[in-house]
Design a protein around this motif. Structure first.
Motif, PDB file in Angstrom:
ATOM      1  N   ALA B  75      -7.917   3.719  -3.960  1.00 41.29           N
ATOM      2  CA  ALA B  75      -6.447   3.736  -3.906  1.00 41.29           C
ATOM      3  C   ALA B  75      -5.927   2.362  -4.287  1.00 41.29           C
ATOM      4  CB  ALA B  75      -5.974   4.116  -2.517  1.00 41.29           C
ATOM      5  N   SER B  76      -5.846   2.141  -5.575  1.00 45.12           N
ATOM      6  CA  SER B  76      -5.381   0.867  -6.092  1.00 45.12           C
ATOM      7  C   SER B  76      -3.981   0.571  -5.555  1.00 45.12           C
ATOM      8  CB  SER B  76      -5.364   0.952  -7.613  1.00 45.12           C
ATOM      9  OG  SER B  76      -4.852  -0.218  -8.149  1.00 45.12           O
ATOM     10  N   ARG B  77      -3.798  -0.606  -4.985  1.00 41.75           N
ATOM     11  CA  ARG B  77      -2.502  -0.970  -4.416  1.00 41.75           C
ATOM     12  C   ARG B  77      -1.600  -1.591  -5.480  1.00 41.75           C
ATOM     13  NH1 ARG B  77      -4.877   1.478  -0.825  1.00 41.75           N
ATOM     14  NH2 ARG B  77      -5.025   0.783   1.334  1.00 41.75           N
ATOM     15  N   PRO B  78      -0.305  -1.370  -5.333  1.00 39.75           N
ATOM     16  CA  PRO B  78       0.598  -2.163  -6.174  1.00 39.75           C
ATOM     17  C   PRO B  78       0.423  -3.636  -5.815  1.00 39.75           C
ATOM     18  CG  PRO B  78       1.765  -0.335  -5.145  1.00 39.75           C
ATOM     19  CD  PRO B  78       0.420  -0.441  -4.470  1.00 39.75           C
ATOM     20  N   MET B  79       0.168  -4.439  -6.805  1.00 44.88           N
ATOM     21  CA  MET B  79      -0.065  -5.864  -6.576  1.00 44.88           C
ATOM     22  C   MET B  79       1.137  -6.648  -7.083  1.00 44.88           C
ATOM     23  SD  MET B  79      -3.016  -6.072  -5.168  1.00 44.88           S
ATOM     24  CE  MET B  79      -3.521  -7.795  -5.328  1.00 44.88           C
ATOM     25  N   PRO B  80       1.216  -7.912  -6.718  1.00 43.60           N
ATOM     26  CA  PRO B  80       2.342  -8.698  -7.248  1.00 43.60           C
ATOM     27  C   PRO B  80       2.150  -9.117  -8.707  1.00 43.60           C
ATOM     28  CG  PRO B  80       1.052 -10.014  -5.713  1.00 43.60           C
ATOM     29  CD  PRO B  80       0.457  -8.648  -5.702  1.00 43.60           C
ATOM     30  N   LEU B  81       1.193  -8.515  -9.376  1.00 42.21           N
ATOM     31  CA  LEU B  81       1.046  -8.709 -10.823  1.00 42.21           C
ATOM     32  C   LEU B  81       1.284  -7.364 -11.478  1.00 42.21           C
ATOM     33  CD1 LEU B  81      -2.426 -10.516 -10.900  1.00 42.21           C
ATOM     34  CD2 LEU B  81      -0.187 -11.601 -10.813  1.00 42.21           C
ATOM     35  N   ALA B  82       1.718  -7.383 -12.732  1.00 36.96           N
ATOM     36  CA  ALA B  82       1.964  -6.124 -13.428  1.00 36.96           C
ATOM     37  C   ALA B  82       0.654  -5.395 -13.663  1.00 36.96           C
ATOM     38  CB  ALA B  82       2.670  -6.393 -14.753  1.00 36.96           C
ATOM     39  N   ARG B  83       0.713  -4.072 -13.567  1.00 39.30           N
ATOM     40  CA  ARG B  83      -0.477  -3.266 -13.836  1.00 39.30           C
ATOM     41  C   ARG B  83      -0.829  -3.366 -15.312  1.00 39.30           C
ATOM     42  NH1 ARG B  83      -0.379   2.024  -9.881  1.00 39.30           N
ATOM     43  NH2 ARG B  83      -1.187   0.827  -8.144  1.00 39.30           N
ATOM     44  N   GLY B  84      -2.115  -3.493 -15.567  1.00 37.52           N
ATOM     45  CA  GLY B  84      -2.539  -3.741 -16.944  1.00 37.52           C
ATOM     46  C   GLY B  84      -2.740  -5.233 -17.190  1.00 37.52           C
ATOM     47  N   TRP B  85      -2.453  -6.043 -16.171  1.00 36.26           N
ATOM     48  CA  TRP B  85      -2.577  -7.493 -16.301  1.00 36.26           C
ATOM     49  C   TRP B  85      -3.655  -8.041 -15.363  1.00 36.26           C
ATOM     50  CZ3 TRP B  85       1.529 -10.686 -18.808  1.00 36.26           C
ATOM     51  CH2 TRP B  85       2.420  -9.890 -19.548  1.00 36.26           C
ATOM     52  N   GLY B  86      -4.566  -7.180 -14.944  1.00 38.68           N
ATOM     53  CA  GLY B  86      -5.663  -7.674 -14.112  1.00 38.68           C
ATOM     54  C   GLY B  86      -5.541  -7.292 -12.651  1.00 38.68           C
ATOM     55  N   THR B  87      -4.769  -6.239 -12.338  1.00 39.91           N
ATOM     56  CA  THR B  87      -4.575  -5.888 -10.928  1.00 39.91           C
ATOM     57  C   THR B  87      -5.837  -5.289 -10.315  1.00 39.91           C
ATOM     58  OG1 THR B  87      -3.632  -3.779 -11.611  1.00 39.91           O
ATOM     59  CG2 THR B  87      -2.098  -5.550 -11.088  1.00 39.91           C
ATOM     60  N   GLY B  88      -6.635  -4.595 -11.108  1.00 38.36           N
ATOM     61  CA  GLY B  88      -7.897  -4.081 -10.576  1.00 38.36           C
ATOM     62  C   GLY B  88      -8.851  -5.227 -10.318  1.00 38.36           C
TER      63      GLY B  88
END
Lengths: 382, 362
Positions: B75-88
């Motif tokens: 369950a990937s969390r919304p991170m304070p970085l944009a998705r597609g920019w290294g959030t995983g």
């Protein structure tokens, strides 16, 4: 050397942030307050809350200001904040007919129990720019209305009328789903997704994407052209089980937009019934909630014949956080992968005796020779 | 890679922080707004994510290690970085890092790219780790689309950011269908795709993101690393963790796992070719280079096309010590680490290429 390598580091990032912040503060006008945005630009905050999956009008107003009006960015701020919050409990399900509606229209019937409530809307306003809006006298145009004092009442759900007649198909609900719905912010969605997952993802979907895909179904790429039983905007009570007394108590209200529709695609051959769709969003966003209704109905058809009917396609495409990030990530440097792509296209061209003099030595690779000359397929650049 | 446990960065009660994630002390929304306008990340848990989330990510990583190449949903969390920019990648890194670790972040081979600096900044402010640009010093390296030139050892973890998790996405957009294919090890459609590539173009046209078979069982998308880096995954000493935030999948290649690029007997796997080229800065002929068009014009109208090392950290070391081997920091020599190293499956090709030979696939 004739080039500048991409060296940046944190100082440049901070400067870029400062420049962005300066844009918001660039003129002499006072900056917007949270109260102003919450009160006057509530459509923006509603969109941010709906897509962010967090009902918090003042935080949404803060996010809208910080994002300089970019609603997807604002919902991103809310989602990133939401993901750090502890999930304490679940609310008890409420019946939509508990809603105190400030607006309610039922296109399916000329008149309905509880009546049509036009409420505050611009639907029938002529779209003419109001040049006087700036600097106009700030007088409440409803100030001198003479309204009777009446208790607010809830209105009966139009779908109930159709359900009593047995005209509406009830989707088979898994009891486990009802008792313990999946929280798709805490558990990954895999396909086939349950209806509880589909509705959650649609409710948090990006307004533009939900609208576009919903429209696609009506535009001919699908079978669903719904008749709306009703569209409502109003306040729904939030109820929880009191931790000590065990009573069902109302703790607050949330403003929501809700729509329900029937679709003349008969759900059962032996007992023909309308299929139906449902939409609900935080805040006032009738466009999104109606489009969500269309998508819910389309996905229940489960045909995959059309984009809007394919749940995988729809759920992958409507997530604003995902599409926002991945579209914009193309701005990141891609020179490693591009070098790899250059290598491949040069190899193909060399194989055909083209451009052998440029850059690289001729390849001795075997070659199909007489393949048609068309633009080479260049592989994915991620 | 110690578990930081309940050491909340803001000094809140450790036991409470461990069990309930972030504490919000505000008594009203207005107070919460006021808190948010405060400075720093004092309201957040150690390494940003709450402990439950970090545990879940580590479980997904462990499952990935147990089934090499298999994509584990998380369950990937919304991170304070944009998705597609290294959030995983950052979720995996923050779940693995402890306060004693050194963290390195590279984006397209560079420590200094803006996005690498941003990811590093998040780890620095929330996990209080040491950061480094030296590959050999790092305990955890998060990378976008490169595997470093210097050999990684058994104490290091490479976290690769993944945009698209499934090699089969090229041949079928449906994740549900592709999960069935993986379950049955049914990769026929991918083989047909490669065959059609060769028939139509004379070459396998896949540039980066070249599909590879892991431990003879799962077809894996190795993230958009160049083909150059793919042989490094095979029988490595270190652990590779692949993490996709947007697509919510984690997978892994444990140490000493067989990783074999898909290819045909008569059409072998080929790494990128840099014939006659060396790095403009350090002179290396055995590293992955990227080309730069100079301002004077392109090659065709008389300008210079320069090639430079992509791994900037190693290039700086080579500028001081041109003969530095890729395994210089290890107590053994001749370590196989892809092209340009002894025994590397494609290494021989690279030597030939450096002497100006073409990319023969015989």
């Amino acid at each position: 050397m004739g080039y500048v390598a991409v060296t940046a580091g944190e100082e440049i990032i901070e400067r870029a942030e400062d420049l962005f912040e300066k844009q918001r503060l660039d003129d002499d006008a006072p900056s917007l307050s949270v109260d102003q945005v919450d009160g006057q630009l509530s459509r923006l905050t509603a969109q941010a809350m709906s897509e962010g999956g967090l009902y918090a009008p003042r935080l949404a107003a803060l996010a809208v200001i910080q994002a300089q009006g970019d609603t997807v960015e604002a919902s991103f701020l809310l989602q990133a904040y939401r993901s750090t919050l502890e999930r304490w409990d679940e609310t008890n399900p409420v019946d939509p007919s508990d809603m105190f509606a400030t607006r309610r229209v039922s296109p399916a019937y000329k008149d309905v129990p509880g009546g049509q409530i036009l409420g505050p809307t611009k639907d029938y306003t002529q779209r003419l720019l109001d040049f006087d809006i700036e600097g106009a006298d700030e007088i409440d145009p409803t100030a001198d209305w003479d309204l009777p004092d009446a208790e607010p009442t809830t209105v009966r759900n139009v779908m109930d009328v159709l359900r009593e007649e047995g005209l509406v198909h009830e989707p088979a609900a898994d009891a486990a789903d009802l008792d313990d719905p999946v929280d798709t912010t805490r558990e990954p969605v895999t396909h086939p997704a349950g209806r509880d997952e589909v509705l959650q993802e649609l409710a948090r979907g990006e307004t533009g994407a939900v609208t576009a895909l919903g429209y696609s179904a009506m535009r001919g790429y699908g079978q669903v052209h719904p008749t709306l039983a009703e569209v409502r905007v109003g306040k729904l009570p939030v109820r929880i089980t009191h931790p000590y007394t065990g009573d069902d108590v109302r703790v607050t209200d949330v403003e929501v937009s809700e729509s329900e529709a029937v679709v003349p695609v008969y759900a059962k051959r032996d007992d023909p019934q309308f299929a139906f769709g449902y939409g609900l969003t935080f805040g006032r966003n009738e466009r999104k909630t109606i489009a969500m209704t269309i998508l819910d109905a389309s996905i229940q058809l489960d045909s995959e014949a059309e984009p809007a009917e394919n749940p995988e396609f729809v759920l992958d495409a409507v997530d604003g956080l995902d599409s926002f990030g991945f579209i914009e990530h193309l701005k990141l440097p891609h020179y490693v992968t591009f070098q790899s792509i250059l290598d491949r296209i040069r190899a193909v061209r060399e194989g055909r005796g083209l451009d052998a003099e440029v850059g690289t030595a001729a390849s001795s690779a075997a070659d199909g020779g007489d393949a048609p000359a068309q633009a080479p397929e260049v592989s994915d650049d991620d | 890679m110690t578990d930081a446990g309940a050491d909340a960065a803001d000094g809140t009660e450790p036991a409470a922080a461990a069990e309930s994630g972030t504490q919000i002390s505000a008594t009203s929304v207005a107070d919460a707004v006021d808190d948010l306008s405060g400075e720093g990340l004092s309201g957040y848990n150690y390494a940003y994510l709450d402990e439950h989330t970090k545990r879940e990510v580590r479980r997904a990583i462990l499952k990935g290690i147990a089934i090499p190449g298999h994509q584990v949903p998380f369950a990937s969390r919304p991170m304070p970085l944009a998705r597609g920019w290294g959030t995983g990648g950052i979720q995996a890194s923050l779940s693995l890092l402890g306060p004693d670790d050194a963290f390195k972040v590279i984006d397209q081979g560079s420590d200094e790219s803006v996005n690498a600096a941003n990811v590093r900044r998040l780890a620095e402010t929330t996990a209080e780790v040491e950061t480094t640009t030296d590959t050999t010093e790092a305990d955890v390296i998060q990378t976008r689309h490169r595997i470093p030139e210097e050999v990684l050892d058994e104490d290091q973890i490479l976290v690769l950011q993944v945009p698209i998790t499934d090699a089969l996405r090229k041949v079928d957009s449906s994740d549900a269908a592709n999960r069935r294919r993986h379950a049955h090890a049914n990769y026929g459609k991918m083989w047909v795709h490669l065959y059609e590539n060769v028939v139509e173009w004379g070459e396998i046209q896949i540039a980066a993101r070249y599909p590879a078979m892991v431990a003879g069982r799962y077809l894996m998308d190795p993230s958009p690393i160049p083909r150059w880096d793919l042989p490094k995954l095979d029988d490595a000493d270190n652990l590779f963790v692949f993490a996709a935030g947007r697509e919510a999948r984690i997978y892994a290649v444990p140490p000493h796992t067989d990783v074999e690029p898909l290819a045909f007997e008569d059409k072998s796997f080929q790494v990128e070719r840099f014939p006659d080229q060396s790095c403009h800065s350090c002179g290396s002929t055995d590293t992955y280079l990227t080309e730069i068009e100079t301002e004077e014009g392109t090659e065709s109208d008389g300008g210079d096309r320069l090639y430079v090392c992509n791994d900037t950290s190693f290039c700086l070391k080579r500028q001081d010590d041109p003969g530095l081997a890729k395994d210089h920091h290890l107590d053994r020599e001749g370590v196989d680490w892809g092209p340009g190293t002894p025994g590397g499956p494609a290494g021989a090709d690279r030597d030939e290429l450096a002497e100006g030979d073409g990319g023969d696939d015989a």
